[in-house]
Enzyme design. Structure first.
Site, short mmCIF file in Angstrom:
data_model
loop_
_atom_site.label_atom_id
_atom_site.label_comp_id
_atom_site.label_asym_id
_atom_site.label_seq_id
_atom_site.Cartn_x
_atom_site.Cartn_y
_atom_site.Cartn_z
N HIS A 414 0.81 -1.22 0.00
CA HIS A 414 0.00 0.00 0.00
C HIS A 414 0.84 1.27 0.00
O HIS A 414 0.30 2.37 -0.14
CB HIS A 414 -0.95 0.00 1.20
N ASP A 418 -2.63 1.71 -4.71
CA ASP A 418 -3.91 1.96 -4.06
C ASP A 418 -4.98 1.07 -4.68
O ASP A 418 -4.78 0.47 -5.75
CB ASP A 418 -4.30 3.43 -4.19
#
Length: 444
Positions: A414, A418
């Site tokens: 992350h 995304d």
């Protein structure tokens, strides 16, 4: 006679250490240049370390099962030409240069500087982490050199020699040591923490053993896998997402030509080849997924090199299909077959493991229908291809039909990716697979 050193080589990008799994020579053996000296395991590859010289094995500094950092000495070789004092003379030169700034250096200081010159980066790091006073450690290596094995024995015993000024001394000596050559990506991302090293230095957990329990020694390659997985989980904030794909047409297409294909090409055309090809095509359209975290920047890789996980009974290897987007389904299928054979016959080379930018794992081969993979560090994502199963599905006309379905499970870093781009990437892979058929897709 001169003494030359053989050091632990770097057997792949992001590889920082290796484990001596087997010595192929003994002290006193005569060897020629390029003769294999030892078998070494890393988390990426098994390889032989060749001799850089012709001569006689003088000392095996590392033992079987020992893990050493890249650049650490594993053995010494006595060669013809020069004098036997050549190696110690180099140490003396280093010591003299280190003390030349002082008009009247004391013998104690000169000896201290000489010993510091023999500390490897791995030894210094382990000493720092455990506050070990290296001046009180007797080394078992050549010329009294301190090895990681020496420090690990001290750590395991719990009898750690310490001094109040030790941290400052080790810090000072660290600045004088040449850095071990590592890929830029790894050096930049390693700064925040070093969980792999911390794990190796941590005391073993206390587990009660009762009658009937079996104690299985942890092999070097299992330790390497554990360290790599721990590093990935510590450094990369994992997130997960999954899509369900209707591959009924793909299954019919592949099953209709697999027998003729095997007769013509000599190897099996697996479903996995279709999945790898679909992923490679989608990565070309969504290059953000084909990226790596590099501390103050993200590196978006140009080449699409697909790592594939291949398991043996006690280890996991990740060979690479280079430029997968440029290959046909047949070409990908051939490479999958060849790489798997190399793994299972112990013939995988270090170059077969290098350059991967994205990993596809065929978890469906052992019946899994949903899983959350750990990212293959330093890549940004890994895709788990689950089992193809038949399920009843409500079609657009309201009728119920039995279809072939598969789950694709994506683990993502992350920091780099995304949900939006990953969702679009998976949707594209799904679209490619659901539109694979005899009419639309060529395997050549």
């Amino acid at each position: 006679m001169a003494i030359e050193q053989i050091k632990m080589p770097q057997l792949g990008e992001s590889v920082t250490e290796g484990t001596i799994s087997k010595w192929l020579v003994s002290v006193g053996d005569k060897v020629n240049k390029y003769d294999p000296l030892a078998e070494v395991m890393t988390d990426k590859v098994n390889a032989e370390v060749p001799s850089s010289f012709s001569g006689t094995i003088k000392e095996l500094i590392a033992g079987e099962g020992d893990t050493l950092a890249v650049g650490e000495i594993i053995c010494t070789i006595e060669i013809e030409g020069g004098t036997s004092d050549e190696a110690p003379a180099a140490d003396a030169a280093d010591s003299n240069s280190a003390t030349s700034a002082s008009a009247a250096p004391s013998p104690a200081k000169a000896a201290d500087e000489g010993s510091k010159a023999r500390y490897s980066p791995a030894v210094l790091k382990l000493a720092q982490e455990n506050n070990i006073d290296l001046t009180q450690v007797k080394g078992s290596g050549a010329g009294g050199r301190i090895t990681r094995k020496d420090l690990k024995q001290i750590i395991d015993s719990g009898n750690i020699p310490q001094a109040s000024a030790q941290k400052e001394e080790v810090k000072e000596s660290t600045q004088t040591q040449p850095a071990v050559s590592q890929p830029a990506t790894q050096t930049q991302t390693a700064a925040p923490s070093q969980p792999a090293a911390a794990q190796s230095a941590a005391p073993a957990p206390s587990v009660p053993v009762t009658a009937g329990d079996i104690e299985i020694p942890v092999t070097g390659i299992r330790k390497a896998i554990a360290a790599n997985m721990l590093r990935s989980k510590h450094e990369a904030p994992h997130a997960w997402t999954m899509v369900e794909v209707d591959v009924t047409n793909l299954v019919e297409y592949r099953n209709g030509l697999k027998d003729d294909f095997k007769k013509k090409e000599g190897f099996n055309l697996t479903f996995f080849a279709f999945f790898v090809k679909a992923v490679a095509q989608a990565l070309k359209e969504f290059p953000q997924i084909n990226s790596m975290w590099a501390g103050d920047k993200i590196i978006q890789k140009k080449d699409i090199n697909i790592s594939i996980a291949v398991a043996t009974d006690d280890a996991l290897f990740v060979p690479v299909i280079k430029n997968a987007d440029e290959k046909t389904i047949k070409g990908i299928g051939r490479e999958i077959n060849e790489l798997a054979q190399k793994v299972r016959t112990g013939k995988l080379r270090s170059e077969d493991m290098q350059g991967g930018t994205f990993t596809v794992n065929n978890t469906g081969s052992f019946g899994s229908v949903q899983s959350m993979g750990i990212i293959n560090y330093p890549q940004a994502a890994i895709l788990q291809v689950e089992s193809i199963v038949k399920r009843p599905v409500v079609m657009n006309n309201g009728m119920i039909a039995v279809r072939d379905l598969v789950n694709l499970c994506l683990s993502l870093d992350h920091r780099v990716l995304d949900g939006l781009v990953c969702g679009r990437f998976l949707a594209r892979v799904k679209e490619i697979l659901e539109n694979t058929s005899k009419e639309t897709t060529s395997i050549y």
